[in-house]
Design a protein around this motif. Structure first.
Motif, PDB file in Angstrom:
ATOM      1  N   PHE A  46      -6.519   8.570  -8.615  1.00 22.46           N
ATOM      2  CA  PHE A  46      -7.162   7.832  -7.533  1.00 22.46           C
ATOM      3  C   PHE A  46      -6.081   7.225  -6.653  1.00 22.46           C
ATOM      4  O   PHE A  46      -4.899   7.256  -6.990  1.00 22.46           O
ATOM      5  CB  PHE A  46      -8.173   6.795  -8.037  1.00 22.46           C
ATOM      6  N   SER A  47      -6.491   6.691  -5.526  1.00 20.43           N
ATOM      7  CA  SER A  47      -5.555   6.139  -4.551  1.00 20.43           C
ATOM      8  C   SER A  47      -5.791   4.645  -4.383  1.00 20.43           C
ATOM      9  O   SER A  47      -6.920   4.169  -4.469  1.00 20.43           O
ATOM     10  CB  SER A  47      -5.757   6.841  -3.199  1.00 20.43           C
ATOM     11  N   THR A  48      -4.708   3.935  -4.141  1.00 24.84           N
ATOM     12  CA  THR A  48      -4.780   2.523  -3.792  1.00 24.84           C
ATOM     13  C   THR A  48      -3.572   2.217  -2.907  1.00 24.84           C
ATOM     14  O   THR A  48      -2.860   3.133  -2.504  1.00 24.84           O
ATOM     15  CB  THR A  48      -4.843   1.620  -5.045  1.00 24.84           C
ATOM     16  N   THR A  49      -3.355   0.948  -2.601  1.00 27.67           N
ATOM     17  CA  THR A  49      -2.174   0.569  -1.833  1.00 27.67           C
ATOM     18  C   THR A  49      -1.327  -0.398  -2.655  1.00 27.67           C
ATOM     19  O   THR A  49      -1.809  -1.009  -3.613  1.00 27.67           O
ATOM     20  CB  THR A  49      -2.555  -0.094  -0.484  1.00 27.67           C
ATOM     21  N   VAL A  50      -0.062  -0.517  -2.258  1.00 28.85           N
ATOM     22  CA  VAL A  50       0.882  -1.316  -3.040  1.00 28.85           C
ATOM     23  C   VAL A  50       0.524  -2.796  -3.097  1.00 28.85           C
ATOM     24  O   VAL A  50       0.970  -3.506  -3.995  1.00 28.85           O
ATOM     25  CB  VAL A  50       2.335  -1.159  -2.533  1.00 28.85           C
ATOM     26  N   ASP A  51      -0.295  -3.270  -2.159  1.00 29.27           N
ATOM     27  CA  ASP A  51      -0.619  -4.693  -2.118  1.00 29.27           C
ATOM     28  C   ASP A  51      -1.949  -5.052  -2.787  1.00 29.27           C
ATOM     29  O   ASP A  51      -2.314  -6.213  -2.851  1.00 29.27           O
ATOM     30  CB  ASP A  51      -0.631  -5.190  -0.671  1.00 29.27           C
ATOM     31  N   MET A  86       2.197   5.736 -11.673  1.00 30.19           N
ATOM     32  CA  MET A  86       2.009   5.647 -10.230  1.00 30.19           C
ATOM     33  C   MET A  86       3.184   6.242  -9.474  1.00 30.19           C
ATOM     34  O   MET A  86       4.320   6.190  -9.928  1.00 30.19           O
ATOM     35  CB  MET A  86       1.813   4.190  -9.823  1.00 30.19           C
ATOM     36  N   THR A  87       2.857   6.797  -8.299  1.00 27.71           N
ATOM     37  CA  THR A  87       3.870   7.314  -7.400  1.00 27.71           C
ATOM     38  C   THR A  87       3.398   7.164  -5.967  1.00 27.71           C
ATOM     39  O   THR A  87       2.191   7.198  -5.706  1.00 27.71           O
ATOM     40  CB  THR A  87       4.192   8.799  -7.697  1.00 27.71           C
ATOM     41  N   THR A  88       4.342   7.013  -5.058  1.00 27.51           N
ATOM     42  CA  THR A  88       4.016   6.996  -3.639  1.00 27.51           C
ATOM     43  C   THR A  88       4.199   8.388  -3.031  1.00 27.51           C
ATOM     44  O   THR A  88       3.728   8.646  -1.925  1.00 27.51           O
ATOM     45  CB  THR A  88       4.897   5.983  -2.872  1.00 27.51           C
ATOM     46  N   ALA A  92      -0.016   9.673   1.045  1.00 30.26           N
ATOM     47  CA  ALA A  92      -0.719   9.719   2.338  1.00 30.26           C
ATOM     48  C   ALA A  92      -1.596  10.973   2.422  1.00 30.26           C
ATOM     49  O   ALA A  92      -2.739  10.917   2.894  1.00 30.26           O
ATOM     50  CB  ALA A  92       0.275   9.673   3.489  1.00 30.26           C
ATOM     51  N   GLU A  93      -1.071  12.086   1.949  1.00 30.54           N
ATOM     52  CA  GLU A  93      -1.844  13.330   1.948  1.00 30.54           C
ATOM     53  C   GLU A  93      -2.987  13.260   0.934  1.00 30.54           C
ATOM     54  O   GLU A  93      -4.076  13.793   1.174  1.00 30.54           O
ATOM     55  CB  GLU A  93      -0.933  14.524   1.623  1.00 30.54           C
ATOM     56  N   PHE A  94      -2.750  12.583  -0.167  1.00 26.15           N
ATOM     57  CA  PHE A  94      -3.763  12.502  -1.216  1.00 26.15           C
ATOM     58  C   PHE A  94      -5.000  11.723  -0.762  1.00 26.15           C
ATOM     59  O   PHE A  94      -6.123  12.123  -1.064  1.00 26.15           O
ATOM     60  CB  PHE A  94      -3.169  11.892  -2.491  1.00 26.15           C
ATOM     61  N   ILE A  95      -4.808  10.620  -0.031  1.00 23.47           N
ATOM     62  CA  ILE A  95      -5.993   9.873   0.429  1.00 23.47           C
ATOM     63  C   ILE A  95      -6.800  10.723   1.407  1.00 23.47           C
ATOM     64  O   ILE A  95      -8.030  10.655   1.417  1.00 23.47           O
ATOM     65  CB  ILE A  95      -5.633   8.482   1.011  1.00 23.47           C
ATOM     66  N   ALA A 114      -7.594   1.780   8.458  1.00 26.09           N
ATOM     67  CA  ALA A 114      -6.566   2.192   7.493  1.00 26.09           C
ATOM     68  C   ALA A 114      -5.182   2.261   8.120  1.00 26.09           C
ATOM     69  O   ALA A 114      -4.181   2.238   7.399  1.00 26.09           O
ATOM     70  CB  ALA A 114      -6.934   3.535   6.879  1.00 26.09           C
ATOM     71  N   ALA A 115      -5.112   2.318   9.426  1.00 23.65           N
ATOM     72  CA  ALA A 115      -3.806   2.333  10.095  1.00 23.65           C
ATOM     73  C   ALA A 115      -3.013   1.077   9.758  1.00 23.65           C
ATOM     74  O   ALA A 115      -1.778   1.085   9.830  1.00 23.65           O
ATOM     75  CB  ALA A 115      -3.996   2.457  11.609  1.00 23.65           C
ATOM     76  N   ASN A 116      -3.695   0.015   9.366  1.00 22.77           N
ATOM     77  CA  ASN A 116      -3.039  -1.247   9.011  1.00 22.77           C
ATOM     78  C   ASN A 116      -2.788  -1.388   7.511  1.00 22.77           C
ATOM     79  O   ASN A 116      -2.279  -2.415   7.072  1.00 22.77           O
ATOM     80  CB  ASN A 116      -3.887  -2.421   9.496  1.00 22.77           C
ATOM     81  N   ASP A 117      -3.162  -0.375   6.717  1.00 23.98           N
ATOM     82  CA  ASP A 117      -2.991  -0.443   5.266  1.00 23.98           C
ATOM     83  C   ASP A 117      -1.521  -0.468   4.878  1.00 23.98           C
ATOM     84  O   ASP A 117      -0.665   0.106   5.567  1.00 23.98           O
ATOM     85  CB  ASP A 117      -3.630   0.772   4.576  1.00 23.98           C
ATOM     86  N   ALA A 118      -1.246  -1.071   3.747  1.00 22.73           N
ATOM     87  CA  ALA A 118       0.094  -1.005   3.152  1.00 22.73           C
ATOM     88  C   ALA A 118       0.304   0.419   2.630  1.00 22.73           C
ATOM     89  O   ALA A 118      -0.609   1.245   2.638  1.00 22.73           O
ATOM     90  CB  ALA A 118       0.203  -2.018   2.016  1.00 22.73           C
ATOM     91  N   GLN A 119       1.499   0.686   2.147  1.00 22.59           N
ATOM     92  CA  GLN A 119       1.839   2.002   1.632  1.00 22.59           C
ATOM     93  C   GLN A 119       0.870   2.417   0.528  1.00 22.59           C
ATOM     94  O   GLN A 119       0.499   1.624  -0.331  1.00 22.59           O
ATOM     95  CB  GLN A 119       3.260   1.991   1.077  1.00 22.59           C
ATOM     96  N   ARG A 120       0.468   3.676   0.558  1.00 25.49           N
ATOM     97  CA  ARG A 120      -0.474   4.192  -0.428  1.00 25.49           C
ATOM     98  C   ARG A 120       0.245   4.632  -1.695  1.00 25.49           C
ATOM     99  O   ARG A 120       1.426   4.966  -1.674  1.00 25.49           O
ATOM    100  CB  ARG A 120      -1.271   5.359   0.158  1.00 25.49           C
ATOM    101  N   VAL A 121      -0.515   4.633  -2.786  1.00 30.21           N
ATOM    102  CA  VAL A 121      -0.017   4.996  -4.111  1.00 30.21           C
ATOM    103  C   VAL A 121      -1.036   5.922  -4.763  1.00 30.21           C
ATOM    104  O   VAL A 121      -2.243   5.722  -4.619  1.00 30.21           O
ATOM    105  CB  VAL A 121       0.135   3.725  -4.990  1.00 30.21           C
TER     106      VAL A 121
END
Length: 134
Positions: A46-51, A86-88, A92-95, A114-121
């Protein structure tokens, strides 16, 4: 030792089923989040963001539980207990891949904020135990 997912559970996970991910808060209480999911053999991604809280919880304690319910048979479920990695890389492609699966659109089209999202994981869950009826 890794657990093996049943064929029925794999089939359900390959569809548009939402799952609930449980992590452990710093005070030991549970934290639950509904997420989109992809299956890779017996692993779940699954995907999430670093924050986000679930990422911070998994950084501290990688134990995780996922609950999957069949929307057509709501009394049947599976609880998948495992460990998260987890990996970054490729996140971006995964989400976008998940968004295409669940909405038929790129993630930025589905969620312009989502343009304002933190880095995805990408979170990979390696199952160690599966319980339930699926």
């Amino acid at each position: 030792m890794s657990a093996v997912l049943s064929d029925r559970l794999k089939s359900l996970l390959d569809g548009k089923v939402f799952v609930v991910v449980g992590t452990v808060q710093p005070d030991g209480s549970p934290q639950l989040s509904p997420v989109w999911v992809k299956r890779d053999d017996d692993d779940l991604l699954f995907s999430t963001t670093v924050d986000r809280r679930k990422k911070k919880n998994l950084d501290r304690d990688p134990r995780v539980t996922v609950v999957v319910m069949d929307p057509d048979q709501p009394y049947e479920y599976a609880e998948i207990r495992g460990t998260a990695e987890m990996t970054t890389e490729g996140a971006a492609e995964f989400i976008d891949e998940l968004s295409e699966k669940y909405t038929g659109r790129k993630y930025a089209d589905f969620n312009p904020a989502a343009a304002n999202d933190a880095q995805r994981v990408i979170v990979r869950i390696r199952p160690r135990k599966v319980v339930g009826a699926l």
